[in-house]
Write a protein that holds these residues in place. Sequence first.
Motif: not given
Length: 416
Positions: A89, A111, A93-95
Amino acid sequence: MPRMESLKGVEVMETMISLERALEVVLQRVKALGVEKVGLGQAYNRVIAADVQAPMDMPPFDRSPLDGYAYCAQPTDKAPLTLNIVSEIPAGTWSEREIQLGECARIFTGSPLPKGANCVVKQEDTERLGDRVRINQPVAPQANVVYQGEETKCGDIVLKVGDYLSPAAVGLLASLGVEAVEVYRRPKVGILSTGSELRDVGSPLPPGKIYNSNTYTLKGLLLEAGCEVKVAPFVEDDLGETIEALKTLEDTDLVVTTGGASVGEYDLIRDALAGVGCELLFWKVNFKPGTPVALGVKGERLYFSLSGNPAAAVVNYELLVRPALRKLMGRTSHERVFPVYMDGDFGKSGKQRRFLRARAVFRNGEIWADPSFAQGSGVLRSMRGSHLLVDVPGGHGPVQKGERLQGRWIASWEED
Ligand code: AMP
Ligand code: MG
């Protein structure tokens, strides 16, 4: 009852009053200016006119404060702990991948923490084994997580009416996505220097003349204070001319004049102020330098008549005009007064209260005030490098080195 005095035909309400009384008279007459909405880029050095509520949480999501691995720590974890790396990640960004027991996500500073993770272990305490990682020092649940809203919760009042928009305050608003703020209008201040001896830079200097420096000094002080400045061309010691010049400044919020403030036949400023319809609230304040300062008022506009003497004009500005400007700009904090130790003598003693210009020196965690260089005849020259005004009470006697008195800042440390 105010003392009424008739001076050269002009009625002045009070004379030879204390600085504190003069300030009371000034501040009674000043109201904060109107309000406008400005974009963040224009908000620096302005003052908040309506409380600002955070429109969002900051940070907006749970995030990692370091580079490492996010996983779900258990109180029973023992070292070493080996986990499968199931996602990466990077910041921004996005998980969606939820972390299960036995799993972790490679994560970086800033993050978002993935679902299922409750901690971050720092990279330095781990060993990478291909797509697995060995954690030599497992951390406790909640370790190294910056939670959503930890700094600011949506709805918090982050800035209040009267707060100053410093660079950090503007940055804080930006961090919350606030695009524009209600601030007090910038004061428009008029400057008029008077004196038949004056010439402007760029023109020759006949015998008996001097260059007009007050306009330049005051303009700088006013710009630094966040004002818009309108300069009237200086005038001779002539009543009609002075009145005409004052009339050109009637589109301002406040007017500052210098010169012609004393008792001589050519000191015409009070007559000129009366001539434009001002009521004169005081003339002469009981301190040196700059005793013959006067205050006129017409409607909402204040007129400060400062001494023509360049250093005295600055002292008048600092002690009387600056507090008025602060209130006009909506600032609620007060000028700060603090103890200083004298780093030199000042031999002259007088009945009148005196403000000594001094260089500030830090020693043993205390502020020492060196007045020795600053009181000389090169008055304006020595104003440069003065950081403080030291308040010597009337009738105090000679000031001794080592003595403790009260000081107030007049310049920043950047000005050496
Ligand atoms: P006055 O307040 O008119 O009595 O002036 C006091 C002293 O300040 C005199 O020496 C003036 O020549 C000087 N002075 C007045 N106005 C200015 C100015 N605008 N710039 C520099 N010096 C000035
Ligand atoms: Mg004069």
